[in-house]
Design a protein around this motif. Sequence first.
Motif, PDB file in Angstrom:
ATOM      1  N   VAL A  90      -5.353  45.046  11.649  1.00 10.50           N
ATOM      2  CA  VAL A  90      -4.472  44.385  12.610  1.00 10.50           C
ATOM      3  C   VAL A  90      -3.444  43.523  11.894  1.00 10.50           C
ATOM      4  CG1 VAL A  90      -4.385  42.572  14.365  1.00 10.50           C
ATOM      5  CG2 VAL A  90      -6.047  44.419  14.573  1.00 10.50           C
ATOM      6  N   SER A  91      -3.865  42.804  10.887  1.00  9.82           N
ATOM      7  CA  SER A  91      -2.960  41.893  10.168  1.00  9.82           C
ATOM      8  C   SER A  91      -1.857  42.630   9.420  1.00  9.82           C
ATOM      9  CB  SER A  91      -3.755  41.044   9.178  1.00  9.82           C
ATOM     10  OG  SER A  91      -4.409  41.869   8.213  1.00  9.82           O
ATOM     11  N   GLU A  92      -2.042  43.914   9.175  1.00  9.58           N
ATOM     12  CA  GLU A  92      -1.041  44.697   8.439  1.00  9.58           C
ATOM     13  C   GLU A  92      -0.037  45.389   9.357  1.00  9.58           C
ATOM     14  OE1 GLU A  92      -3.649  46.127   4.571  1.00  9.58           O
ATOM     15  OE2 GLU A  92      -3.996  47.134   6.488  1.00  9.58           O
ATOM     16  N   MET A  93      -0.228  45.303  10.659  1.00 10.46           N
ATOM     17  CA  MET A  93       0.652  45.984  11.605  1.00 10.46           C
ATOM     18  C   MET A  93       1.926  45.177  11.816  1.00 10.46           C
ATOM     19  SD  MET A  93      -0.469  48.957  12.701  1.00 10.46           S
ATOM     20  CE  MET A  93       0.100  49.229  14.368  1.00 10.46           C
ATOM     21  N   LYS A  94       2.857  45.313  10.878  1.00 14.10           N
ATOM     22  CA  LYS A  94       4.154  44.652  10.956  1.00 14.10           C
ATOM     23  C   LYS A  94       5.211  45.667  11.386  1.00 14.10           C
ATOM     24  CE  LYS A  94       2.442  40.786   9.507  1.00 14.10           C
ATOM     25  NZ  LYS A  94       2.297  39.648  10.455  1.00 14.10           N
ATOM     26  N   SER A  95       6.162  45.208  12.162  1.00 15.25           N
ATOM     27  CA  SER A  95       7.153  46.133  12.716  1.00 15.25           C
ATOM     28  C   SER A  95       8.528  45.490  12.765  1.00 15.25           C
ATOM     29  CB  SER A  95       6.747  46.544  14.134  1.00 15.25           C
ATOM     30  OG  SER A  95       7.031  45.510  15.067  1.00 15.25           O
ATOM     31  N   SER A  96       9.510  46.309  13.157  1.00 14.21           N
ATOM     32  CA  SER A  96      10.848  45.808  13.470  1.00 14.21           C
ATOM     33  C   SER A  96      10.811  45.199  14.867  1.00 14.21           C
ATOM     34  CB  SER A  96      11.850  46.961  13.441  1.00 14.21           C
ATOM     35  OG  SER A  96      11.606  47.837  14.538  1.00 14.21           O
ATOM     36  N   TRP A  97      11.947  44.650  15.311  1.00 14.88           N
ATOM     37  CA  TRP A  97      11.995  44.085  16.669  1.00 14.88           C
ATOM     38  C   TRP A  97      11.825  45.152  17.743  1.00 14.88           C
ATOM     39  CZ3 TRP A  97      15.617  46.053  19.886  1.00 14.88           C
ATOM     40  CH2 TRP A  97      16.761  46.617  19.333  1.00 14.88           C
ATOM     41  N   ALA A  98      11.975  46.433  17.360  1.00 15.22           N
ATOM     42  CA  ALA A  98      11.785  47.523  18.316  1.00 15.22           C
ATOM     43  C   ALA A  98      10.374  48.096  18.266  1.00 15.22           C
ATOM     44  CB  ALA A  98      12.792  48.635  18.044  1.00 15.22           C
ATOM     45  N   GLY A  99       9.533  47.584  17.347  1.00  9.78           N
ATOM     46  CA  GLY A  99       8.163  48.071  17.243  1.00  9.78           C
ATOM     47  C   GLY A  99       7.979  49.219  16.268  1.00  9.78           C
ATOM     48  N   ALA A 100       8.981  49.508  15.428  1.00 10.17           N
ATOM     49  CA  ALA A 100       8.901  50.620  14.486  1.00 10.17           C
ATOM     50  C   ALA A 100       8.165  50.200  13.213  1.00 10.17           C
ATOM     51  CB  ALA A 100      10.293  51.126  14.143  1.00 10.17           C
TER      52      ALA A 100
END
Length: 411
Positions: A186-196
């Motif tokens: 979970v802590s590694e799930m980083k994204s852009s402002w669009a969720g990509a």
Amino acid sequence: MIVRLFAALAVALLAALAAAQPVRAASLDQGFKAFLESEIWPEAKATGVPRPVFDAAFAGVSPDTSLPDLILPGGKDTVAEINFQAEFKSGADYLSERAVAGNVTTARKLRQRYAGVLGKIEQRYGVPAPIILAIWGRESAFGAAKIPMNAFEVLATKAWLSRRKELFRGELIAALQIVADGHLKVSEMKSSWAGALGQPQFMPSKFLKYAVDFDGDGRRDIWNSVPDTLASIANYLNAAGWQAGRDWGFEAMIPASVSCRGEGPDKTYRIADLVKAGVERVSGRPFPESESGRSGHLLFPAGRLGPSFVATPNFYVIKEYNNSDLYALFVGHVADRIQGAGPLKGGWKKTDRLTRGDVYRMQQKLVAKGADVGAVDGLAGFKTRRSIGEAERRLGLPESCWPSKALAARL
């Protein structure tokens, strides 16, 4: 006396507003948590997401109301006046020599460094290495771009408040599945402002469909593995219908006798017939013999006020990756430059300063007159450009196929 009275009223108003902010924030947070629990958890559970994964994903998460294209509770469904996505702004900026040349220089070095793996990827998927490299550079600066946002916060906010709730709801469930399947914590799930996600900037559902383990370590790692990143991009384009051995398109001089109302992927021409109609490549060279008898499409990304192109179906495959003409042009042009081509020759002419809201209202007027503008979203896609050209023709205005104040006034 009156001055003091107004001052006192102003202080009271500011105090009331300040007191209201925590109440509104608390109300939003409560609604957000209720939405997650009552709507997202049952759907996540049905797809096999364990409760501990769900709880970890949303621990400390609150709605991010700074994200674009949201409809806050009680608010109206309106389009933002400003374009937040670079792909839908100025072509002159997006395809500037500064932006293109930097990508080309880096891509050429990386093409040499990863020649072996790129050769294997091209052999397996049929997508040329320069196209793959151009997408990698555009999406994440070849893996160097920082992608700092909490993917679950972004996707959950958009699933609850976005103008496209259903789309982001599906992406949120897919993101939970990625963690449940063990690809990331979970802590590694980083994204852009669009969720990509990751270096190729895949939406979570696209990760589940198209990400591949090309380095053979048992993980589809588009965050840290260059082979997995490049192969995943190629797999995506291959699945979208990339035609091996064909170019993406050609910059062209298209005479006024060939109307800009004829552009779009749904209007197909034999390239040889376009040549007979007076279409020429800006390079002065003939179209490749292998392309002459095949299908092509007219492309006017800024109407008659910018460079024009003859696109092949592969151009629209690139648009499957990111549904923007400027994005696909950037990728195709950078790929050409990697192989030694020069800058675009057609210039971007000065246009009226119109906001996204201005274009949105113009689209509404065109639709009221029976035009097909595609989505009424404030973005001048090919159907909107065609409809503008038709309206200009009908009103006796010069055919530009591009939004203008003059047309807005006449509509």
